[in-house]
Design a protein around this motif. Structure first.
Motif, mmCIF file in Angstrom:
data_model
loop_
_atom_site.group_PDB
_atom_site.id
_atom_site.type_symbol
_atom_site.label_atom_id
_atom_site.label_comp_id
_atom_site.label_asym_id
_atom_site.label_seq_id
_atom_site.Cartn_x
_atom_site.Cartn_y
_atom_site.Cartn_z
ATOM 1 N N LEU A 167 43.165 26.664 58.952
ATOM 2 C CA LEU A 167 43.812 26.639 57.634
ATOM 3 C C LEU A 167 45.279 26.254 57.752
ATOM 4 O O LEU A 167 45.779 25.413 56.996
ATOM 5 C CB LEU A 167 43.688 28.008 56.955
ATOM 6 N N LEU A 168 45.965 26.848 58.694
ATOM 7 C CA LEU A 168 47.389 26.566 58.876
ATOM 8 C C LEU A 168 47.624 25.105 59.265
ATOM 9 O O LEU A 168 48.480 24.435 58.701
ATOM 10 C CB LEU A 168 47.964 27.488 59.950
ATOM 11 N N GLU B 147 55.799 28.927 65.338
ATOM 12 C CA GLU B 147 56.107 30.315 64.995
ATOM 13 C C GLU B 147 55.004 30.923 64.139
ATOM 14 O O GLU B 147 54.629 32.088 64.335
ATOM 15 C CB GLU B 147 57.446 30.417 64.269
ATOM 16 N N SER B 148 54.451 30.175 63.221
ATOM 17 C CA SER B 148 53.357 30.683 62.388
ATOM 18 C C SER B 148 52.127 30.993 63.237
ATOM 19 O O SER B 148 51.454 32.000 63.025
ATOM 20 C CB SER B 148 53.001 29.664 61.298
ATOM 21 N N LEU B 149 51.839 30.142 64.217
ATOM 22 C CA LEU B 149 50.714 30.405 65.123
ATOM 23 C C LEU B 149 50.971 31.654 65.958
ATOM 24 O O LEU B 149 50.062 32.450 66.199
ATOM 25 C CB LEU B 149 50.469 29.187 66.020
ATOM 26 N N GLU B 150 52.217 31.849 66.392
ATOM 27 C CA GLU B 150 52.569 33.061 67.147
ATOM 28 C C GLU B 150 52.385 34.300 66.283
ATOM 29 O O GLU B 150 51.889 35.333 66.747
ATOM 30 C CB GLU B 150 54.007 32.978 67.649
ATOM 31 N N LEU B 151 52.782 34.213 65.029
ATOM 32 C CA LEU B 151 52.595 35.336 64.110
ATOM 33 C C LEU B 151 51.110 35.621 63.882
ATOM 34 O O LEU B 151 50.703 36.783 63.811
ATOM 35 C CB LEU B 151 53.304 35.076 62.778
ATOM 36 N N LEU B 152 50.304 34.573 63.770
ATOM 37 C CA LEU B 152 48.858 34.758 63.643
ATOM 38 C C LEU B 152 48.323 35.539 64.843
ATOM 39 O O LEU B 152 47.573 36.497 64.687
ATOM 40 C CB LEU B 152 48.133 33.410 63.583
#
Length: 196
Positions: free
Chosen positions: A187-188, A154-159
């Protein structure tokens, strides 16, 4: 046509002749966008350029947003997934993000139009937004690998979504955004390997 996406449509399964018409409309839309920009694009103009009646074009596309979203969806769905044979999930993720970010990099008018179109409220666009999201999600899940966490994906999708909006707003070119996505993903994912 060997590409299964070519025979699909938001509204229905297409015959070979219908798929050819949709393809011609998509190609014409890219040409019109290059000359007129998104604000000047109309379904009628695209239909005329494709040699298709406006009424016929409207049987396939409910709005210019729908048409542009369909062009992007077809481009994404028919683009090969980058090779995922690297043992390093960061390398695989970066390859996926870079490839998606650069799908429209060479066509700034189309790139800006895609951002505008995907933010539209048209039900057909909402359907395509879900399809596009699912495709990107699946590519990221595969790239992250078996040790993926839903939060990381989900964090990668938000990026990616944030990067698309930034590029669409003209803050950076799509090539610069692809580079920034790589830095952000590193970084993530580095933080993921350091967590308990």
């Amino acid at each position: 046509m060997s590409n299964p996406v070519a025979r699909e449509s938001t509204r229905r399964r297409l015959t070979a002749k219908q798929a050819d018409t949709v393809d011609r409309l998509g190609q014409a839309a890219i040409g019109v966008l290059g000359r007129e920009g998104f604000s000047g694009l109309t379904i009628r103009m695209v239909a005329a350029e494709a040699g298709v009646g406006a009424a016929t074009a409207y049987t396939y596309f409910s709005s210019k947003e729908h048409l542009v979203a369909e062009v992007f969806w077809r481009r994404l769905a028919s683009s090969p997934v980058p090779p995922t044979d690297s043992p390093d999930s960061t390398v695989r993720v970066i390859a996926v993000l870079r490839q998606i970010a650069l799908l429209v990099a060479d066509e700034p008018e189309l790139a800006g139009a895609v951002t505008n179109a995907l933010l539209g409220k048209d039900p057909e666009v909402e359907h395509l937004r879900v399809r596009i999201g699912r495709e990107i999600h699946q590519r990221l899940v595969t790239a992250v690998g078996s040790d993926h966490s839903p939060d990381v994906v989900e964090s990668l999708e938000l990026l990616y979504a944030g990067a698309l909006v930034r590029a669409g707003m003209g803050y950076a070119s799509y090539v610069q955004i692809a580079d920034r996505l790589e830095t952000s993903a590193r970084l993530l994912l580095a933080g993921r390997s350091n967590s308990p």
